[in-house]
Design a protein around this motif. Structure first.
Motif, short mmCIF file in Angstrom:
data_model
loop_
_atom_site.label_atom_id
_atom_site.label_comp_id
_atom_site.label_asym_id
_atom_site.label_seq_id
_atom_site.Cartn_x
_atom_site.Cartn_y
_atom_site.Cartn_z
N ALA A 263 36.32 -3.33 31.90
CA ALA A 263 36.51 -4.68 32.44
C ALA A 263 35.39 -5.02 33.43
CB ALA A 263 37.88 -4.81 33.12
N PHE A 264 34.97 -4.04 34.24
CA PHE A 264 33.86 -4.30 35.17
C PHE A 264 32.55 -4.50 34.40
CE2 PHE A 264 36.69 -3.28 38.60
CZ PHE A 264 36.20 -4.06 39.63
N CYS A 265 32.33 -3.70 33.35
CA CYS A 265 31.11 -3.88 32.53
C CYS A 265 31.05 -5.30 31.99
CB CYS A 265 31.11 -2.92 31.33
SG CYS A 265 30.89 -1.20 31.75
N ARG A 266 32.15 -5.73 31.38
CA ARG A 266 32.14 -7.04 30.71
C ARG A 266 32.05 -8.18 31.72
NH1 ARG A 266 33.29 -6.85 24.97
NH2 ARG A 266 33.29 -9.11 25.22
N THR A 267 32.77 -8.07 32.83
CA THR A 267 32.77 -9.17 33.81
C THR A 267 31.42 -9.26 34.52
OG1 THR A 267 35.11 -8.76 34.11
CG2 THR A 267 34.08 -10.22 35.71
N THR A 272 26.79 -12.17 35.74
CA THR A 272 25.46 -11.96 36.33
C THR A 272 24.37 -11.65 35.31
OG1 THR A 272 25.62 -9.55 36.55
CG2 THR A 272 26.62 -10.85 38.32
N SER A 273 24.75 -11.45 34.03
CA SER A 273 23.83 -11.02 32.96
C SER A 273 23.31 -9.59 33.15
CB SER A 273 22.62 -11.95 32.82
OG SER A 273 23.03 -13.23 32.54
N ILE A 274 23.83 -8.87 34.13
CA ILE A 274 23.45 -7.45 34.25
C ILE A 274 24.39 -6.65 33.33
CG2 ILE A 274 23.27 -5.46 35.80
CD1 ILE A 274 22.86 -7.44 38.11
N LYS A 275 23.78 -5.91 32.38
CA LYS A 275 24.59 -5.20 31.37
C LYS A 275 24.49 -3.70 31.63
CE LYS A 275 25.38 -6.18 26.50
NZ LYS A 275 24.74 -6.69 25.28
N VAL A 276 25.57 -3.11 32.12
CA VAL A 276 25.55 -1.68 32.45
C VAL A 276 26.43 -0.89 31.49
CG1 VAL A 276 25.03 -2.02 34.91
CG2 VAL A 276 27.43 -1.90 34.15
N GLY A 277 26.25 0.42 31.48
CA GLY A 277 27.06 1.30 30.64
C GLY A 277 28.43 1.60 31.25
N GLY A 278 29.25 2.32 30.49
CA GLY A 278 30.64 2.57 30.90
C GLY A 278 30.77 3.35 32.20
N GLN A 324 40.71 0.14 19.53
CA GLN A 324 41.11 1.22 20.45
C GLN A 324 42.41 0.87 21.18
OE1 GLN A 324 39.09 3.88 20.26
NE2 GLN A 324 37.87 2.56 18.93
N GLY A 325 42.92 -0.35 20.91
CA GLY A 325 44.13 -0.78 21.60
C GLY A 325 43.88 -1.13 23.05
N LEU A 326 42.65 -1.52 23.38
CA LEU A 326 42.31 -1.85 24.77
C LEU A 326 42.24 -3.36 24.95
CD1 LEU A 326 39.40 0.73 25.26
CD2 LEU A 326 41.72 0.94 26.13
N GLU A 331 43.53 -8.16 35.66
CA GLU A 331 44.25 -7.08 36.37
C GLU A 331 43.39 -5.81 36.50
OE1 GLU A 331 47.94 -5.53 34.65
OE2 GLU A 331 48.58 -7.64 34.77
N HIS A 332 42.58 -5.56 35.47
CA HIS A 332 41.77 -4.33 35.48
C HIS A 332 40.63 -4.38 36.47
CE1 HIS A 332 43.57 -4.04 31.29
NE2 HIS A 332 44.10 -3.06 32.00
N LEU A 333 40.41 -5.56 37.06
CA LEU A 333 39.36 -5.65 38.11
C LEU A 333 39.93 -5.28 39.47
CD1 LEU A 333 37.49 -8.94 37.08
CD2 LEU A 333 36.86 -6.57 36.58
#
Ligand SMILES: Cc1ncc(COP(=O)(O)O)c(C=O)c1O
Length: 347
Positions: A263-267, A272-278, A324-326, A331-333
């Motif tokens: 959720a943090f990666c996607r948000t 911000t257009s910053i794309k980070v890994g898991g 993956q059922g995710l 809430e996940h933030l």
């Protein structure tokens, strides 16, 4: 840089690219928590030559073997890797003319497998889970068997080689310290072998003993002695404890769930257009919780180990998440109401 493009580079260009190891930039964003915008600094390791913090590790491991005269013209380096280190070693072996065998497992991302192959690595896929339900021990057994089969194989051993933490002690730690002009209240680092945390932690213990070092791990990983469970996050976590991390090198460990990290990666990307890994998503999720509990903390750094391009077919793919059922939600933030880009960036 795109790996297919790296694979086509002439030796002189490969050398130039290798010079871009380290000195990665730091970007700041704000997390709005309880109505207050809290600034955090993201150390973007995706800016390394092949896109992750493991470029430093790969370089350090090979350099240490060379210093001991353990590598020769016909040597083939071999390593058990779930991805990023395999890509880094593929790059440095291509640069230096060594062979490379990457012992991987089915959790290695398609993106990383493609990169290793494009850079000339031989892939050894281990598909039988070990007695812990993971693949690490199976991968290590394959490394051992191959090393027994020929003297030309040299194992870099990222799990036990002191050159792993050493390169983070001598490069990653001092860079963060200098970019922050010595002012770091809390530093968040994801763990797998624990090499990054141990090296950076040791550096800060000496240079800035008041900095809180926080190790971030995945729920289901056993690095910090917590019980094993299935997990989707890759790059972070391990099915056995780290041989590098000792209690005096960190202050706190925090565990993050797959959904929180994703959720943090996607948000972060959407706002911000910053794309980070898991693992970076996990680190920022842990940081948010910490900031909520510590209103006084000001100067915070999250070490972002890789970028989002490795995860186009997973974290950044809605269909994959669904399979993956995710289901990601606000809430996940956790405590974060909003993420805001602040344009300042420190090189
Ligand atoms: C994406 C990512 N994050 C974090 C880590 C953890 O690094 P270390 O093995 O130094 O603990 C790794 C290691 O492979 C990684 O690939």
């Amino acid at each position: 840089m795109d790996t297919a493009a790296i694979a086509d580079l002439a030796p002189v260009e490969l050398n130039k690219l290798a010079q871009r190891l380290g000195n990665t930039p730091m970007k700041s964003v704000h997390l709005v928590i309880g109505g207050v915008a809290r600034k955090i600094h993201l150390k973007l390791e995706s800016e390394n030559p092949t896109g992750s913090v493991k470029d430093r590790t790969g370089y350090g491991l090979i350099q240490a073997l060379e210093a001991k005269n353990l590598l020769h013209k016909n040597s083939t380096i071999i390593e058990s890797t779930s991805g990023n280190l395999g890509v880094a070693l593929s790059f440095f072996c291509k640069l230096k003319g060594y062979g490379f065998v990457a012992v991987v497992d089915p959790k290695t991302t398609q993106e990383n497998l493609g990169k290793m192959q494009a850079l000339g690595a031989q892939i050894e896929m281990v598909d039988t889970p070990d007695e812990n339900g993971g693949y690490l021990l199976s991968r290590l057994r394959r490394v051992h068997d191959l090393c027994e089969s020929s003297d030309s194989y040299v194992w870099t051993n990222q799990y036990g080689n002191p050159a792993n933490p050493q390169i983070h002690y001598s490069s990653t730690g001092p860079e963060i310290y200098e970019q922050m002009q010595g002012e770091v209240d809390a530093l968040f680092v994801a763990v797998s072998t624990g090499g990054t945390l141990a090296g950076v932690g040791q550096y800060f213990r000496e240079a800035s003993p008041t900095t809180s070092i926080i190790g971030v791990d995945a729920h289901g990983s056993v690095v910090f002695g917590t019980p094993p469970a299935p997990r989707k996050l890759t790059g972070i976590g391990s099915s056995r404890p780290s041989s590098f991390i000792t209690g005096n090198l960190y202050d706190l460990h925090m565990l993050v769930r797959d959904e929180e990290a994703f959720a943090f990666c996607r948000t972060l990307w959407e706002t911000t257009s910053i794309k980070v890994g898991g693992s970076s998503g996990a680190v920022i999720a842990a940081c948010a919780q910490y900031l909520q509990a510590h209103p006084e903390v000001k100067n915070v750094v999250c070490l972002c180990a890789d970028g989002g391009d490795n995860y186009a077919n997973s974290i950044y793919n809605d269909e994959w998440l669904q399979k993956q059922g995710l289901q990601l939600s606000k809430e996940h933030l956790g405590p974060v109401e909003e993420i805001i880009l602040k344009t300042s960036s420190i090189r």
